[in-house]
Scaffold this motif. Structure first.
Motif, short mmCIF file in Angstrom:
data_model
loop_
_atom_site.label_atom_id
_atom_site.label_comp_id
_atom_site.label_asym_id
_atom_site.label_seq_id
_atom_site.Cartn_x
_atom_site.Cartn_y
_atom_site.Cartn_z
N LEU A 170 28.19 43.86 10.89
CA LEU A 170 29.87 43.82 10.87
C LEU A 170 30.65 42.84 11.72
O LEU A 170 31.63 42.43 11.39
CB LEU A 170 30.34 45.35 11.12
N PHE A 171 29.96 42.46 12.74
CA PHE A 171 30.54 41.55 13.86
C PHE A 171 30.39 40.22 13.42
O PHE A 171 31.34 39.33 13.79
CB PHE A 171 29.91 41.93 15.25
N GLY A 172 29.41 39.93 12.83
CA GLY A 172 29.34 38.49 12.43
C GLY A 172 30.17 37.60 11.45
O GLY A 172 30.91 36.81 12.09
N PRO A 173 30.83 38.19 10.41
CA PRO A 173 31.64 37.62 9.61
C PRO A 173 33.09 37.50 10.43
O PRO A 173 33.83 36.43 10.39
CB PRO A 173 31.80 38.56 8.42
N SER A 230 30.54 43.86 4.93
CA SER A 230 31.12 43.56 6.05
C SER A 230 32.15 42.48 5.70
O SER A 230 33.28 42.36 6.15
CB SER A 230 30.05 42.97 6.95
N GLY A 231 31.83 41.42 5.03
CA GLY A 231 32.49 40.09 4.48
C GLY A 231 33.65 40.57 3.74
O GLY A 231 35.02 40.02 4.10
N GLU A 234 27.66 43.05 -4.85
CA GLU A 234 28.51 42.14 -4.10
C GLU A 234 27.55 41.12 -3.20
O GLU A 234 28.38 40.00 -2.96
CB GLU A 234 29.14 43.03 -2.89
N THR A 235 26.55 41.33 -2.92
CA THR A 235 25.61 40.13 -2.39
C THR A 235 25.42 39.05 -3.23
O THR A 235 25.51 37.85 -2.98
CB THR A 235 24.19 40.81 -1.77
N PRO A 282 19.76 45.47 8.13
CA PRO A 282 21.15 45.69 7.74
C PRO A 282 22.11 44.49 7.51
O PRO A 282 23.07 44.69 6.61
CB PRO A 282 21.97 46.36 9.18
N TYR A 283 21.51 43.34 7.90
CA TYR A 283 22.10 42.06 7.28
C TYR A 283 21.73 41.71 5.89
O TYR A 283 22.98 41.35 5.18
CB TYR A 283 21.36 40.79 8.07
N LEU A 284 20.74 42.30 5.40
CA LEU A 284 20.41 42.18 4.01
C LEU A 284 21.33 43.14 3.22
O LEU A 284 21.74 42.94 2.10
CB LEU A 284 18.80 42.48 3.67
N LEU A 285 21.39 44.50 3.85
CA LEU A 285 21.94 45.50 3.08
C LEU A 285 23.78 45.44 3.20
O LEU A 285 24.17 45.77 2.07
CB LEU A 285 21.67 46.86 3.49
N PHE A 286 24.16 44.99 4.20
CA PHE A 286 25.49 45.43 4.42
C PHE A 286 26.48 44.05 4.77
O PHE A 286 27.53 44.09 5.05
CB PHE A 286 25.92 46.52 5.49
#
Length: 646
Positions: free
Chosen positions: A136-139, A84-85, A227-228, A76-80
């Motif tokens: 989602l929580f990281g940014p 999330s940002g 977007e990435t 999910p880190y790569l995809l979303f």
């Protein structure tokens, strides 16, 4: 009030970073992220133990279980991350915290059913969903901090978060392993624990104060791939920020090599059982936590990227020594923790591992703080999302390369040795590419191990926008001392002759300081210096000048020359309002780097290194800014003279 104002006016009256835990702007957030990190690892570790030791799943053999779970969590880190940002920049961050915690409760309820019924596919789905939760929580986690903490709290706040994260990871894994191993009721206990911790995190999130959206008019691009790419380009527009992202991602590459090899390292090299593997994880986590907390102590409560080279050196030195520490270990049967501690050779291994982790904490915290401080508030979360994408890519690359080295016949200690050497080469390349890290490291060394350096009035240095700093010129390291006092980079206008000084001249050229000569001596250098100074101010940066025109030969303040007025006149012509901040260095005259009269009447510097002893007290005091319209050489000289008397 905009976000920048919010950042600068946040309360600052606390003695140290631990006092933040008593303040509402930080404490609910800290415990929310602590619970989230703990629950991630409680769930993942319990599931890994279950499929490795307790269930027989033909399509998921134990040898692949950890790899599959790790990959599903990282995907999910790569995809979303990009999406999330955007959401974090567009929405109130408190809304994001509560949304993510609500999602966690829903995921953990599904996971509870999966644990109770030993349903592996459902639990694998929950691994992916918890990866989405963390994405989602990281940014929002890292974008929230600079919105509620000021610049002098940012390093301490990041240190607390980094420490809390690794302690939560450790506690989560220990709890997951213990609970799932309880006969008959273990799966039910894990289910109850996962849901309970998720609910606790949601309760904490309810008390996080509102943090307004930084870009509420942002139009969301739901295509994660375009977007990435856009986020990476956005980060690349700020070279120092982008290279810091790469630096953090390298740290995750480096750390992943060690964390992934702990079980095999403990068994095959140290001849320890699974409890010894857990001990290594404890040492690593505690080391990271201590290093993260030390950053505020070492940095004088400012964003001090001079600590990054210190951390990088430690990472390489102790990784390389870890290889040598394992060469003389005797062969033996598998041993427990008691027997492991009883052999003195293992103490060096534990020390190297702990210091390696401590160095990684010192390395990473200033980089996170720098990204938060230098990124534009309107797209800060998207920059952090780009960081998460790069982290995931580097961790995948770490697993591939470590696996390739092992497959090629390298031992685990040899993999550690190669990683340590690679870290030294990467660090050297980065520090030459971004000299600010190396320069601030030199400044940190001088202000901690050559002088006892005290700064007063640092609040008078503007947090943003162009400004001119004027200071008395006492020694060859004046610029380095000014650099150490400001979290923002400073561009210096310096006498061209100082560039001929060994070592220091190289450093000033590396810092892209602006050489200046008198108009009579070299008209071309004179004109080029003022053109470069005008460009610095147009770009909104700090410019420092020593208006005396040279280093004092007797310790007294010399008359200020008119060059400062030419700089201010050009700024006025460019439509800029540029405040002038008077500054004064104190007690530096007579030290090793200042001039001294020797036999023959000559004034020379850098002779008799210990002529004033060691760790002399020196100071820098910054006074209130003078508006550019009121500044004159005489007034500025008077203000600097007054500061020298204080």
């Amino acid at each position: 009030m905009n976000s920048t104002q919010t950042e600068q006016t946040a309360p600052a009256a606390h003695p140290n970073q631990f006092a933040l835990l008593g303040q509402r702007r930080f404490a609910p957030f800290f415990w929310t992220q602590f619970a989230g990190a703990g629950n991630d690892n409680l769930f993942k570790f319990a599931f890994t133990v279950m499929v490795t030791y307790q269930l027989s799943v033909s399509w998921l053999p134990p040898s692949l279980a950890g790899l599959v779970i790790g990959a599903l969590f990282t995907l999910p880190y790569l995809l979303f991350s990009a999406t999330s940002g955007q959401l974090t920049d567009k929405w109130d961050k408190t809304r994001m915290f509560r949304l993510v915690k609500n999602l966690e409760i829903a995921i953990m309820l599904i996971a509870a059913w999966g644990f109770i019924n030993a349903h592996v596919p459902v639990l694998l789905l929950c691994v992916f969903m918890m990866g989405l939760h963390s994405t989602l929580f990281g940014p929002v986690k890292f974008a929230y901090l600079p919105q509620v903490l000021n610049d002098r709290e940012l390093t301490g706040g990041n240190g607390m978060v980094e420490m809390g994260t690794f302690v939560a990871i450790l506690l989560g894994q220990v709890a997951g392993g213990l609970l799932v191993a309880v006969p008959q009721v273990g799966h039910t206990q894990v289910a109850i624990a996962c849901v309970s911790v998720a609910v606790l995190g949601r309760i904490c999130a309810q008390f996080i104060p509102h943090a307004p959206a930084t870009d509420p008019n942002l139009v969301i691009n739901w295509n994660p791939f375009t977007e990435t790419w856009r986020n990476l380009k956005l980060a690349h527009e700020q070279p120092v920020v982008f290279r810091s992202l790469l630096g953090i991602s390298w740290m995750w590459f480096f750390g992943a090599v060690f964390l992934s090899q702990f079980p095999s390292f403990a068994k095959e090299v140290l001849h320890g059982d699974e409890h010894v593997a857990s001990l290594l994880l404890v040492i690593f986590s505690v080391g990271i936590g201590i290093g993260s907390l030390l950053c505020e102590v070492f940095s004088r409560r400012q964003v001090e990227i001079g600590l990054v080279p210190l951390g990088a050196i430690g990472m390489s030195v102790f990784a390389i020594d870890l290889f040598f520490a394992t060469r003389s270990l005797p062969a033996s049967e598998l041993m427990g923790v008691g027997a492991f501690f009883a052999q003195h050779q293992h103490w060096r291994v534990m020390f190297d591992l702990g210091m390696l982790a401590l160095s990684a904490g010192i390395y990473s915290v200033p980089m996170y703080a720098l990204i938060q401080m230098r990124s534009q508030p309107t797209h800060r979360a998207r920059i952090i999302a780009a960081n998460n994408i790069l982290n995931a890519l580097f961790m995948i690359a770490s697993a591939v390369l470590a696996g390739a080295l092992l497959a090629a016949g390298c031992s685990i200690p040899q993999v550690f040795l190669i990683t340590g050497i690679a870290n030294a080469l990467v660090a050297l390349y980065v520090f030459l590419l971004v000299p600010e890290y190396l320069l601030r490291f030199v400044a940190w060394i001088i202000t901690h191990f050559v002088y006892r350096f005290k700064v007063r009035g640092e609040e008078n240095i503007p947090h943003d926008g162009p400004a001119v700093l004027v200071c008395n010129h006492v020694s060859f390291v004046d610029a380095i001392l000014l650099m150490a006092a400001s979290p923002r980079p400073i561009h210096f206008v310096m006498d061209h002759r100082i560039f001929k000084t060994p070592v220091l001249g190289w450093l000033f050229r590396l810092a892209k300081a602006i050489p200046v000569a008198s108009q009579k001596e070299d008209p071309a250098v004179y004109q080029a210096a003022f053109s470069s100074a005008a460009q610095v101010l147009r770009e909104g940066d700090l410019l420092a000048i020593f208006p005396e025109g040279g280093i004092t030969s007797d310790g007294q303040l010399q008359p200020f020359k008119a060059g400062i007025m030419k700089i201010l006149e050009q700024a006025h012509a460019d439509g800029l309002e540029v405040p002038v901040v008077p500054m004064a260095l104190g007690n530096l005259w007579g030290s090793y780097f200042s001039r001294i009269e020797v036999r023959g009447g000559k004034n020379v510097a850098m002779v008799k290194p210990l002529r004033r002893g060691w760790l002399n007290r020196v100071s820098l005091q910054a006074g209130p800014a003078v508006p550019s319209g009121e500044a004159t050489p005489g007034l500025l000289q008077q203000r600097v003279a007054q500061l020298m008397q204080n």
